[in-house]
Scaffold this motif. Structure first.
Motif, PDB file in Angstrom:
ATOM      1  N   PHE A 295       9.241   5.273  -4.622  1.00 53.38           N
ATOM      2  CA  PHE A 295       8.779   5.236  -6.255  1.00 53.38           C
ATOM      3  C   PHE A 295       7.138   4.630  -6.059  1.00 53.38           C
ATOM      4  N   LEU A 296       6.128   4.212  -4.912  1.00 53.33           N
ATOM      5  CA  LEU A 296       5.237   4.223  -4.962  1.00 53.33           C
ATOM      6  C   LEU A 296       4.446   5.487  -4.689  1.00 53.33           C
ATOM      7  N   LEU A 297       4.999   6.120  -4.510  1.00 57.62           N
ATOM      8  CA  LEU A 297       4.425   7.965  -4.683  1.00 57.62           C
ATOM      9  C   LEU A 297       4.508   8.157  -6.009  1.00 57.62           C
ATOM     10  N   GLY A 298       5.055   8.132  -6.638  1.00 55.50           N
ATOM     11  CA  GLY A 298       6.051   9.563  -7.774  1.00 55.50           C
ATOM     12  C   GLY A 298       7.228   8.375  -8.286  1.00 55.50           C
ATOM     13  N   ASP A 299       7.381   9.072  -9.473  1.00 58.52           N
ATOM     14  CA  ASP A 299       8.084   8.580 -10.469  1.00 58.52           C
ATOM     15  C   ASP A 299       9.617   9.575 -10.263  1.00 58.52           C
ATOM     16  N   CYS A 300       9.405  10.573  -9.318  1.00 56.96           N
ATOM     17  CA  CYS A 300      11.090  10.853  -9.514  1.00 56.96           C
ATOM     18  C   CYS A 300      11.273  11.017  -8.176  1.00 56.96           C
ATOM     19  N   LEU A 301      12.900  10.965  -8.341  1.00 62.86           N
ATOM     20  CA  LEU A 301      13.381  11.161  -6.782  1.00 62.86           C
ATOM     21  C   LEU A 301      14.091  12.664  -6.385  1.00 62.86           C
ATOM     22  N   SER A 302      14.162  13.428  -5.890  1.00 64.10           N
ATOM     23  CA  SER A 302      15.396  14.041  -5.991  1.00 64.10           C
ATOM     24  C   SER A 302      15.956  13.880  -3.937  1.00 64.10           C
ATOM     25  N   VAL A 303      17.399  14.358  -4.189  1.00 68.47           N
ATOM     26  CA  VAL A 303      18.289  13.477  -2.980  1.00 68.47           C
ATOM     27  C   VAL A 303      18.800  14.978  -2.943  1.00 68.47           C
TER      28      VAL A 303
ATOM     29  N   LEU B  24       4.225  13.888  -5.841  1.00 71.34           N
ATOM     30  CA  LEU B  24       3.379  12.704  -5.401  1.00 71.34           C
ATOM     31  C   LEU B  24       3.104  12.758  -7.441  1.00 71.34           C
ATOM     32  N   ARG B  25       2.454  11.104  -7.781  1.00 71.52           N
ATOM     33  CA  ARG B  25       2.397  11.026  -8.821  1.00 71.52           C
ATOM     34  C   ARG B  25       1.860  11.858 -10.234  1.00 71.52           C
ATOM     35  N   LYS B  26       1.450  12.387 -10.607  1.00 71.62           N
ATOM     36  CA  LYS B  26       0.039  12.464 -11.267  1.00 71.62           C
ATOM     37  C   LYS B  26      -0.926  10.827 -11.575  1.00 71.62           C
ATOM     38  N   ARG B  27      -2.069  11.435 -13.007  1.00 68.80           N
ATOM     39  CA  ARG B  27      -2.708  10.011 -13.102  1.00 68.80           C
ATOM     40  C   ARG B  27      -2.159   9.281 -14.484  1.00 68.80           C
ATOM     41  N   ASP B  28      -2.264   8.278 -14.157  1.00 70.88           N
ATOM     42  CA  ASP B  28      -0.882   7.872 -15.110  1.00 70.88           C
ATOM     43  C   ASP B  28      -1.749   5.948 -15.335  1.00 70.88           C
ATOM     44  N   GLY B  29      -2.331   6.104 -16.012  1.00 70.71           N
ATOM     45  CA  GLY B  29      -2.994   4.586 -16.052  1.00 70.71           C
ATOM     46  C   GLY B  29      -3.565   3.846 -14.542  1.00 70.71           C
TER      47      GLY B  29
ATOM     48  N   ALA C 186       1.183  -1.293   0.109  1.00 73.67           N
ATOM     49  CA  ALA C 186       0.243   0.263   0.344  1.00 73.67           C
ATOM     50  C   ALA C 186       1.142   1.655  -0.075  1.00 73.67           C
ATOM     51  N   PRO C 187       0.489   2.236  -1.259  1.00 72.31           N
ATOM     52  CA  PRO C 187       1.655   2.995  -0.933  1.00 72.31           C
ATOM     53  C   PRO C 187       1.330   5.012   0.398  1.00 72.31           C
ATOM     54  N   GLU C 188       0.798   3.468   1.553  1.00 71.60           N
ATOM     55  CA  GLU C 188       0.744   4.144   3.169  1.00 71.60           C
ATOM     56  C   GLU C 188       2.441   3.622   3.380  1.00 71.60           C
ATOM     57  N   ALA C 189       2.458   2.671   3.292  1.00 70.58           N
ATOM     58  CA  ALA C 189       3.627   1.752   4.029  1.00 70.58           C
ATOM     59  C   ALA C 189       5.215   2.394   3.312  1.00 70.58           C
ATOM     60  N   ALA C 190       4.996   3.521   1.860  1.00 70.30           N
ATOM     61  CA  ALA C 190       6.518   3.791   1.588  1.00 70.30           C
ATOM     62  C   ALA C 190       6.783   4.429   2.241  1.00 70.30           C
ATOM     63  N   LEU C 191       6.430   5.006   3.332  1.00 70.95           N
ATOM     64  CA  LEU C 191       6.935   6.435   3.607  1.00 70.95           C
ATOM     65  C   LEU C 191       7.709   5.203   5.290  1.00 70.95           C
ATOM     66  N   LEU C 192       6.870   3.744   5.237  1.00 71.82           N
ATOM     67  CA  LEU C 192       7.154   3.802   6.574  1.00 71.82           C
ATOM     68  C   LEU C 192       8.191   2.896   6.140  1.00 71.82           C
ATOM     69  N   ASP C 193       8.900   2.855   5.479  1.00 70.92           N
ATOM     70  CA  ASP C 193       9.789   1.825   4.705  1.00 70.92           C
ATOM     71  C   ASP C 193      11.720   3.025   4.934  1.00 70.92           C
ATOM     72  N   VAL C 194      11.101   4.174   3.936  1.00 73.22           N
ATOM     73  CA  VAL C 194      11.648   4.601   4.175  1.00 73.22           C
ATOM     74  C   VAL C 194      12.277   5.579   5.681  1.00 73.22           C
ATOM     75  N   LEU C 195      11.823   5.169   6.584  1.00 74.96           N
ATOM     76  CA  LEU C 195      11.775   5.692   8.000  1.00 74.96           C
ATOM     77  C   LEU C 195      12.813   4.735   8.728  1.00 74.96           C
ATOM     78  N   HIS C 196      12.597   3.091   8.059  1.00 77.89           N
ATOM     79  CA  HIS C 196      13.004   2.125   8.778  1.00 77.89           C
ATOM     80  C   HIS C 196      14.389   2.310   8.455  1.00 77.89           C
ATOM     81  N   ALA C 197      13.905   2.676   7.099  1.00 76.74           N
ATOM     82  CA  ALA C 197      15.745   2.812   6.867  1.00 76.74           C
ATOM     83  C   ALA C 197      16.974   3.911   6.924  1.00 76.74           C
ATOM     84  N   ALA C 198      16.028   5.047   7.510  1.00 73.74           N
ATOM     85  CA  ALA C 198      16.226   6.496   7.987  1.00 73.74           C
ATOM     86  C   ALA C 198      16.990   6.223   9.059  1.00 73.74           C
ATOM     87  N   ASP C 199      16.740   4.807  10.244  1.00 72.02           N
ATOM     88  CA  ASP C 199      17.284   4.329  11.192  1.00 72.02           C
ATOM     89  C   ASP C 199      18.172   3.357  11.426  1.00 72.02           C
TER      90      ASP C 199
END
Length: 291
Positions: free
Chosen positions: A136-144, A215-220, A50-63
């Motif tokens: 990338f569950l939430l969008g197709d481009c990432l800036s760091v 955030l991803r715009k509408r795409d299929g 689920a897209p809601e899980a994406a930020l939890l993954d990011v959180l756990h990797a940061a930790d």
């Protein structure tokens, strides 16, 4: 012309300009930017998460991988100008976004960052979930943005590709900020970082790491929180933060001591949630059965 250099008009596409041997102003400016180079861009694995899980993954990797002490997540509703960007197709990434600030921690190198983005990468703490790659569950481009460097990752080829042949080729780019030269030449590229309370200057970020996920715009059939008419469903976007907004998310963190979420609309930064170490222990004790 610019300083005796012949330049193409902005209406001329990159392929036609290259065939004529004429540079765009963007190419001329980038040619003089130090430490601009292609870098690997991992391809995210197919996921039913689920897209809601994406930020939890990011959180756990940061930790686990970066030993972060605090993470702040901002849902940024703003849209930004798009005339002075390091690549013209990045105009599609200037809309609403989720921004994650990892305090007092950053990848040691581009190689480390790429590993953090790779599916089940080989870094400690990245064996569960997809780490930063879950963005990338939430969008197709990432800036760091970290230290004096901006990385842009484009696994679909829609934002950094050159010409039709590259349209579906994963692309990654590293841009050195140097003494602020890149921000001065491409101010709209860095406009999304304005008004964020994390200490960004034209020389970069003194401490920590900023991840910006447009955030991803509408795409299929892929997930989006944009309606068919192109408007943002703010309630759906805010739902991305809700999975983070519990003190229990700090319970099994080794390094992370604080977590917060906020929204940014115009110039108004509004707090939503905050928790610190100790609150999660209280929560666990309250939920335990009495002996």
């Amino acid at each position: 012309a610019r300083g005796g250099q012949r330049l193409c008009h902005r209406a001329v596409d990159a392929d036609a300009a290259a065939a004529a041997g004429v540079l765009s102003l963007r190419q001329l400016l980038l040619a003089n930017v130090e430490a601009t180079e292609k870098v690997p861009c991992p391809v995210p694995r197919a996921s039913d998460d689920a897209p809601e899980a994406a930020l939890l993954d990011v959180l756990h990797a940061a930790d686990a991988a970066l030993r972060a002490t605090a993470v702040s997540v901002v849902l940024d509703f703003r849209s930004h100008r798009a005339s002075s960007l390091v690549h013209p197709a990045l105009a599609g990434a200037q809309g609403p976004a989720v921004v994650v600030f990892v305090d007092h921690a950053s990848p040691a190198s581009t190689e480390t960052l790429v590993k953090l983005l790779s599916p089940r990468g080989g870094l400690p703490g990245s064996s569960v979930g997809n780490g930063f790659g879950s963005a990338f569950l939430l969008g197709d481009c990432l800036s760091v943005l970290h230290r004096d460097t901006l990385h842009v990752f484009d696994p679909t080829g829609a934002f950094l590709g050159d010409g039709e042949d590259a349209a579906r080729t994963p692309n990654g780019r590293r841009y050195g900020l140097g003494d602020g030269d890149l921000m001065r030449k491409f101010p709209h590229q860095f406009e999304p970082f304005a008004a964020l309370p994390f200490g960004v200057t034209e020389r970069g970020l003194k401490r920590g790491t900023l991840l910006r996920i447009p955030l991803r715009k509408r795409d299929g059939a892929r997930w989006t929180c944009f309606a068919a008419d192109g408007t943002l469903d703010r309630e759906a976007a805010a739902g991305l933060l809700e999975a983070l907004e519990s003190p229990a998310n700090l319970l099994f963190c080794a390094s992370l001591g604080a977590l917060s979420t906020q929204t940014l609309d115009g110039t108004t930064l509004a707090p939503r949630f905050s928790a610190a170490k100790g609150q999660e222990r209280l929560l666990a004790a309250e939920s335990s059965p009495a002996s």
